[in-house]
Design a protein around this motif. Structure first.
Motif, short mmCIF file in Angstrom:
data_model
loop_
_atom_site.label_atom_id
_atom_site.label_comp_id
_atom_site.label_asym_id
_atom_site.label_seq_id
_atom_site.Cartn_x
_atom_site.Cartn_y
_atom_site.Cartn_z
N CYS A 115 -7.61 45.88 -44.51
CA CYS A 115 -8.10 46.48 -43.26
C CYS A 115 -9.62 46.31 -43.17
N GLN A 116 -10.13 46.58 -41.97
CA GLN A 116 -11.56 46.36 -41.70
C GLN A 116 -12.20 47.69 -41.33
N LEU A 117 -13.12 48.15 -42.18
CA LEU A 117 -13.76 49.45 -41.98
C LEU A 117 -15.17 49.24 -41.44
N THR A 150 -9.24 52.07 -37.52
CA THR A 150 -9.00 51.15 -38.65
C THR A 150 -7.53 50.74 -38.68
N SER A 151 -7.25 49.56 -38.12
CA SER A 151 -5.86 49.07 -38.07
C SER A 151 -5.33 48.87 -39.49
N PHE A 152 -4.09 49.28 -39.69
CA PHE A 152 -3.35 49.08 -40.95
C PHE A 152 -3.93 49.79 -42.18
N GLY A 373 -14.22 43.39 -30.54
CA GLY A 373 -15.38 43.23 -29.66
C GLY A 373 -14.90 43.16 -28.21
N THR A 374 -15.55 43.93 -27.33
CA THR A 374 -15.07 44.02 -25.94
C THR A 374 -15.39 42.73 -25.18
N SER A 375 -14.72 42.57 -24.04
CA SER A 375 -14.97 41.37 -23.23
C SER A 375 -16.42 41.32 -22.74
N GLU A 376 -17.02 42.50 -22.49
CA GLU A 376 -18.43 42.52 -22.06
C GLU A 376 -19.32 41.97 -23.18
N VAL A 377 -19.00 42.37 -24.42
CA VAL A 377 -19.80 41.90 -25.56
C VAL A 377 -19.60 40.40 -25.76
N MET A 378 -18.35 39.91 -25.56
CA MET A 378 -18.11 38.46 -25.66
C MET A 378 -18.98 37.71 -24.65
#
Ligand SMILES: Cc1cc2nc3c(=O)[nH]c(=O)nc-3n(C[C@H](O)[C@H](O)[C@H](O)COP(=O)(O)OP(=O)(O)OC[C@H]3O[C@@H](n4cnc5c(N)ncnc54)[C@H](O)[C@@H]3O)c2cc1C
Length: 408
Positions: A115-117, A150-152, A373-378
């Motif tokens: 997972c990614q914290l 935190t997915s998974f 990351g949100t579409s605005e940030v992309m």
């Protein structure tokens, strides 16, 4: 090997793998372990680390040959999406020799879920502003703070943890990146339920958690550089998950729903409009697939560039429209809850009927323009790094982190 290898060589390797261990006869871990040993896990990784040191474009040949001769229901992104999409390239690029030897194979087989914290209640898009603290005590780092979304985390063995080791320097400079054993004392994982009915992600509270000093990934204070590797790979993984085959994935489900619809359900003029809408979505999906493949072929092992943000931005939009269209194909039936909607805590992707999958994905796809990351940030990334537009004003860039005003 890098110069001479051909697609036929790769096909022969896949057939040899299947002779040794066919998914019909061995379990997931054995089959995927052999796939790793044959260098067919990530062909662009070096030999000995699940790859052959060749162009990532050849991964599509592996996927096609496997699809032809072996029906598996464990595509990469379903086995261990964060470990495979983000953990492995991060370990390969910045990890120690011990980490590469001991972590990569188990990531690929799915024996160790990752997972990614990164995200915190006050640090999502601005993840470099995070507040979780890591302080050095003897041979350990001691961690205190809170992560969120935190997915998974509830099924993970390892977490990629970004924490602040120096609050006296500007925010990007004071971060370090750790490999956290999720079973450590002081790690508390609490579920967060989504509108799909699942609790796929979690809040994670970290109280006096000890991490051995040799579990630092990259040098102390250079966590942001390591995090960029993770984030760029996350965007590529979400934008072009796995190596999609033509007409597969979301668009494949939509087309199958359309083919098997109740004929009487649509007036003739609506049929024409729906056909046009689905054809347009098919074309967009195919453009996205080809763009992702080109981006994948161009990237160096472990280090995609901003092109991953293009795929992620477009995928979020196309995917939402595909599942909206699927709801229109289903008509009033789309409004009926499926049995099993009630809260659940997934440990693996459930096998569902096409209709149930469409209803689930319609709700799940809302998250596509936020996760990773949100579409605005992309758009900001693409504007600055690809189009060369002037950057956003960043008034806190050179200010010591502890002097930046924040909530709580
Ligand atoms: C399904 C799902 C799974 C996730 N899994 C994980 C995970 O495993 N690990 C993890 O660490 N995180 C995870 N996240 C968190 C995700 O990365 C964050 O939600 C995301 O980065 C946005 O942060 P935020 O929610 O704090 O929103 P905020 O950053 O507060 O953003 C709020 C709004 O402001 C906009 N905004 C913010 N900054 C700017 C800017 N500079 N320019 C223009 N607009 C801006 C955003 O686009 C958004 O619309 C997950 C999220 C979802 C939805």
């Amino acid at each position: 090997m890098a110069q001479e290898i051909t697609a036929e060589d790769i096909r022969a390797r896949v057939r040899k793998l299947l002779e040794e261990a066919h998914p019909d006869h061995v379990d997931q871990f054995t089959f995927r372990g052999k796939q790793y040993d044959h260098g067919l896990a990530w062909v662009h990784f070096p030999e000995g680390y699940g790859g052959l040191g060749i162009s990532p474009g050849f991964q599509a040949v592996v996927a096609d040959e496997l699809a032809k001769h072996a029906r598996t229901n464990y595509e990469d992104m379903m086995v261990n999406p964060i470990g495979i999409g983000m953990g492995a390239p991060t370990v390969l690029t910045h990890g120690t020799e011990w980490m590469k030897k001991n972590l990569l194979r188990r990531i690929f087989t799915g024996e160790d879920i990752w997972c990614q914290l990164f995200s915190e209640p006050s640090a999502g898009s601005d993840v470099a502003g995070l507040a979780t603290r890591a302080t050095r005590e003897g041979d350990n780092w001691v961690i205190n703070g809170q992560k969120v979304w935190t997915s998974f985390a509830h099924i993970s063995k390892w977490g990629m943890l970004l924490a602040r080791t120096n609050p006296d320097v500007p925010k990007h400079a004071g971060l370090s990146y750790f490999l956290l054993d999720m079973q450590s004392l002081g790690v508390e994982v609490r579920p967060l339920y989504q509108m799909t009915g699942e609790a796929e992600f979690n809040e994670v509270f970290l109280t006096d958690v000890k991490i051995p000093a040799d579990h630092l990934i990259g040098p102390e204070g250079e966590g942001w550089k390591v995090a960029i590797t993770t984030l760029m790979n996350e965007r590529s993984a979400i934008g072009g998950a796995g190596v999609p085959r033509k007409g597969s994935g979301s668009i494949g489900v939509l087309m199958n729903l359309w083919r098997s619809r109740e004929k009487s359900g649509f007036a003739p003029e609506s049929e024409v409009l729906m056909r046009e809408r689905i054809a347009k979505l098919y074309i967009e999906s195919e453009l996205l697939r080809i763009t992702s493949q080109r981006a994948r072929a161009a990237r160096k092992a472990g280090n995609p560039g901003p092109e991953g943000s293009v795929a992620k931005l477009v995928q979020a939009d196309v995917n939402k429209r595909i599942w909206e269209c699927a709801m229109d194909v289903l008509g009033p039936a789309s409004l009926i809850y499926e049995p099993g909607y009630a809260r659940r805590r997934p440990t693996s992707r459930a096998k569902e009927s096409r209709t149930a999958l469409a209803k689930y994905q319609f709700l799940r796809a809302r998250a596509n323009s936020i996760e990773g990351g949100t579409s605005e940030v992309m758009k900001n990334i693409l504007g600055e790094r690809v189009l060369g537009l002037p950057g956003e004003p960043r008034s806190d860039k050179d200010v010591p982190w502890k002097q930046i005003p924040r909530n709580g």
